[in-house]
Every structure is written in structure tokens, then in C-alpha cells.
Design a protein around this motif. Structure first.
Motif, PDB file in Angstrom:
ATOM      1  N   MET A 112       0.778  -1.171   0.164  1.00 17.46           N
ATOM      2  CA  MET A 112       0.011  -0.372   0.004  1.00 17.46           C
ATOM      3  C   MET A 112       0.920   1.329  -0.085  1.00 17.46           C
ATOM      4  O   MET A 112       1.996   1.011   0.335  1.00 17.46           O
ATOM      5  CB  MET A 112      -1.027   0.044   1.114  1.00 17.46           C
ATOM      6  N   LYS A 113       0.231   2.259  -0.392  1.00 21.53           N
ATOM      7  CA  LYS A 113       0.947   3.550  -0.372  1.00 21.53           C
ATOM      8  C   LYS A 113       1.395   3.932   0.911  1.00 21.53           C
ATOM      9  O   LYS A 113       0.753   3.673   2.147  1.00 21.53           O
ATOM     10  CB  LYS A 113       0.287   4.817  -0.904  1.00 21.53           C
ATOM     11  N   ILE A 114       2.607   4.442   1.249  1.00 23.16           N
ATOM     12  CA  ILE A 114       3.069   4.921   2.428  1.00 23.16           C
ATOM     13  C   ILE A 114       3.391   6.662   2.653  1.00 23.16           C
ATOM     14  O   ILE A 114       3.821   7.304   1.442  1.00 23.16           O
ATOM     15  CB  ILE A 114       4.615   4.474   2.762  1.00 23.16           C
ATOM     16  N   PHE A 115       2.817   7.210   3.564  1.00 20.62           N
ATOM     17  CA  PHE A 115       2.954   8.783   3.635  1.00 20.62           C
ATOM     18  C   PHE A 115       3.344   9.124   4.977  1.00 20.62           C
ATOM     19  O   PHE A 115       3.002   8.708   5.869  1.00 20.62           O
ATOM     20  CB  PHE A 115       1.357   9.144   3.340  1.00 20.62           C
ATOM     21  N   GLY A 116       4.365   9.881   5.225  1.00 17.99           N
ATOM     22  CA  GLY A 116       4.775  10.570   6.371  1.00 17.99           C
ATOM     23  C   GLY A 116       4.880  11.917   6.508  1.00 17.99           C
ATOM     24  O   GLY A 116       4.344  12.647   5.457  1.00 17.99           O
ATOM     25  N   VAL A 117       5.346  12.528   7.355  1.00 20.91           N
ATOM     26  CA  VAL A 117       5.693  13.764   7.529  1.00 20.91           C
ATOM     27  C   VAL A 117       7.060  14.160   7.707  1.00 20.91           C
ATOM     28  O   VAL A 117       7.939  13.430   7.314  1.00 20.91           O
ATOM     29  CB  VAL A 117       4.874  14.531   8.645  1.00 20.91           C
ATOM     30  N   ASP A 118       7.591  15.403   8.389  1.00 14.03           N
ATOM     31  CA  ASP A 118       8.795  15.842   8.287  1.00 14.03           C
ATOM     32  C   ASP A 118       9.808  15.054   8.933  1.00 14.03           C
ATOM     33  O   ASP A 118      11.001  14.888   8.821  1.00 14.03           O
ATOM     34  CB  ASP A 118       9.032  17.385   8.631  1.00 14.03           C
ATOM     35  N   GLY A 119       9.343  14.189   9.965  1.00 13.90           N
ATOM     36  CA  GLY A 119       9.829  13.118  10.767  1.00 13.90           C
ATOM     37  C   GLY A 119      10.566  11.903   9.997  1.00 13.90           C
ATOM     38  O   GLY A 119      11.592  11.356  10.237  1.00 13.90           O
TER      39      GLY A 119
END
Length: 366
Positions: free
Chosen positions: A232-239
Motif C-alpha cells: 500500500m502507499k506510504i505517507f509520512g511527515v517531516d520526521g
């Protein structure tokens, strides 16, 4: 003789202070801020300064990320003639200094993400997103770009950053038509085996997994997700930024990972590349981090506000502060970290920048 050359010849300059951790555990943050402030100031001075006057970055105040040391550094910089503050860098120190600076010295933090960092005076502004805002903007971005309708999360519920981003993300999903089909947590002292949580996520029907954690945890999660056959797609933030540099991490596991982060040194746009080159030229090839990029934008936003406010170096700090604060509502910056405006409570309203990892490099998503 033009007025600009008269100003340039005069000894009247605006004095800007920088406070942050220049030594200790977070020194890479503070030094990034200080170095970028000097680079931006040199460019700004070459292009007319603040309202026709040159600007000077004072020697940095080292707070080592400690609130008490930050207040001492603030008072020391005032003694040295500081008229505006670029800082502080970390949230706890910013809260402490903000109480001292309230309505007397214009304060603009590049990087303090805690909500309370700028809540004391009307003269306090921030360049970065707050932790919760990263969660909200992530949900907005995923929805508007049609990346998924069913999402899952996996996060460290004991850590303020992770849980702050997560809670705002989950709340915003309802507003943006996203269904959270799996909401899984782990704890800081139990962050090596994610198989149970990933198994539930795999069975949930989620199309996208949101990971509001630092890159070290996320590297392990990506490895174990791969081993479980999680597709599945993976989405994160600045960390998430930094995952490609994790020791012994198979970079191919990060292929296609998306993240919201204000800046990437490998971005291909001209503005980013010019900044990376200028920073590297000044600091032995060192690569600037997002703290540096946010600071570069702080100085340019200050210039826009100073020009709008028509301030002069002979004004009292409180008058400079009031004029700059009023002008912040009038400006729009097309910066390194995005197009930005400011709300009356000092928050930065800007479009989130998203990157996708392709072939081991960051590519900005449009």
C-alpha cells in the motif's frame, strides 16, 4: 546620489539576533539556523537591505535547547543591540523567550513547532507548521490529490510529536472524506516488532498507511511491512526525512514513499539548488537541513515586512515590533519552503510541500 547608497554608507544597520542550540545534542539545528540567517542576510544586503538599510546578524546566542539558557541569551543579545529575533529554534526555549519578548521585541521562529511557542504576544510569528497542522495538512493533501479513501495509521502513542500529528490527522480525515480503517499504536519502549499491528493493517483494506514517526522507527516499519507482503502507499511527515541515511537500510524499501516536509536538499527546483550551493560554498560542502531552509525564508519574510512597515534602525524595539507585526498581515512570501502568508495569530498559512522518493532521491510532487 540615490537614498540607497546614502543608507549603505551610513553606519545605521538593523541588528538581528539568533538563539538556538549551537552546542549539545541539537547543535545541528541551531547551527543550520545561524548559518542560513547569515547567508540570507548577505543576499538581502546586496539587494538593498531592509527598507534601504543594511542588516547585521549578531553572534548567535547558544541556549543548548534549554529554556533558562535561552532567556539568558535573549537578554545578552538585547545588551548587544538586538532589534529583532530570528528564533528560538526549539519549542521549550521559544515559549520561555516569547514570554520575555511579548510585545517588545519582534520574534520570528523558523522551527518551534509546539502550538504554545508563539501564543504570548501579538509580535510573535512562525515559519514552520505546528505538529498538529502537519497532520491536518496531510489529510487535506491525501484527499485533494486522490491518493486514497481508506487509510491506516501506525504511530508511537507515547511521543508528543507522533501522537500530536496523528491525532490531528485522524480528526481531519473526517473533514476530508477519508475513512480510517485501522488505527494502530506502539510505544517508545516497544518499538522493534510491529508484526501484530501491520497484520491488522494488512487485513483492513487500507490503501495508504500514514506514519507520523521519526525515520528510525519508520525504517524498521517499512522493512517489516515488506516482509509481510504489505502492498500500500506510504505517507509520512517531516520526521520521515532522513530515512535514506539510516545505516543498513535498504533504500529500495522507501521507493514511492511520500512525505510532507518543507524542504529537501535534493529537490531539483532552481531556488532549492541555489540555496544548497550557497550553503555548501560557505560551509565546506555541508548540506543544509529544513531548519536552515525555514530560516532563510524567515529573513526574506522579515525583509518584506520591513519594507512594508517602512521601519528605520533608529526606532525603539517596541515600535519596530508593532510596525513589523502589523505588516506581516500584508505580505506574501514565495519562499524556499512554499508560498506563505501569516494569520493574525502569527501562524504560517502555506501550501504543504510533498515529496516522493524515486530512485533514492526526493522528487517534489505537484
Amino acid at each position: 546620489v540615490t537614498p540607497v547608497s546614502v543608507f549603505a554608507e551610513s553606519e545605521e544597520t538593523f541588528k538581528i539576533g539568533v538563539i538556538g542550540p549551537m552546542t549539545g545534542d541539537y547543535a545541528q539545528y541551531g547551527n543550520g539556523v545561524y548559518n542560513a540567517a547569515k547567508i540570507a542576510a548577505d543576499e538581502i544586503n546586496a539587494n538593498g537591505g531592509f527598507n534601504g538599510y543594511q542588516v547585521e546578524i549578531l553572534d548567535a546566542g547558544d541556549d543548548q535547547g534549554d529554556p533558562e539558557k535561552a532567556v539568558n541569551a535573549y537578554n545578552d543579545l538585547l545588551d548587544k543591540g538586538m532589534q529583532m529575533l530570528c528564533g528560538t529554534v526549539t519549542s521549550g526555549a521559544c515559549i520561555a523567550v516569547g514570554a520575555e519578548a511579548a510585545d517588545s521585541t519582534f520574534l520570528f521562529t523558523p522551527s518551534a513547532t509546539a502550538v504554545d511557542s508563539i501564543t504570548v504576544g501579538d509580535n510573535e510569528f512562525r515559519m514552520c507548521f505546528t505538529d498538529p497542522m502537519q497532520g491536518t495538512k496531510s489529510a487535506e493533501y491525501i484527499s485533494e490529490k486522490g491518493l486514497a479513501t481508506k487509510v491506516a495509521t501506525l504511530y508511537d502513542s507515547m511521543a508528543d510529536y507522533n501522537s500530536g500529528v496523528h491525532d490531528a490527522f485522524v480528526a481531519a480525515c473526517a473533514d476530508y472524506g477519508l475513512e480510517v480503517v485501522a488505527d494502530e499504536a506502539y510505544t517508545t519502549d516497544n518499538n522493534t516488532d510491529f508484526s501484530v499491528q501491520l497484520g491488522k493493517i494488512k487485513d483492513s483494506g487500507a490503501e495508504l498507511l500514514f506514519l507520523p514517526n521519526y525515520y528510525s522507527d519508520n525504517a524498521l516499519i517499512l522493512q517489516q511491512a515488506h516482509d509481510l507482503g504489505l502492498d500500500m502507499k506510504i505517507f509520512g511527515v517531516d520526521g520521515m526525512d532522513g530515512i535514506l541515511n539510516v545505516e543498513n537500510f535498504d533504500k529500495s524499501l522507501a521507493e514511492g514513499v511520500m512525505l510532507l516536509t518543507p524542504f529537501s536538499a535534493t529537490a531539483t527546483d532552481e531556488k532549492s539548488q541555489n540555496f544548497v550551493k550557497a550553503y555548501g560554498d560557505a560551509h565546506n560542502g555541508e548540506i543544509p537541513n529544513q531548519f536552515a531552509a525555514d530560516t532563510y525564508d524567515v529573513l526574506y519574510a522579515m525583509q518584506l515586512a520591513a519594507d512594508d512597515a517602512k521601519i528605520t534602525p533608529d526606532m525603539e524595539n517596541a515600535d519596530i515590533s508593532a510596525a513589523m507585526s502589523a505588516s506581516m498581515a500584508n505580505i506574501e512570501l514565495d519562499g524556499l519552503t512554499g508560498k506563505a502568508k501569516w494569520t493574525e495569530d502569527g501562524e504560517c498559512d502555506k501550501e504543504p510541500k510533498a515529496f516522493e522518493i524515486k530512485d533514492g532521491a526526493y522528487v517534489e510532487m505537484k
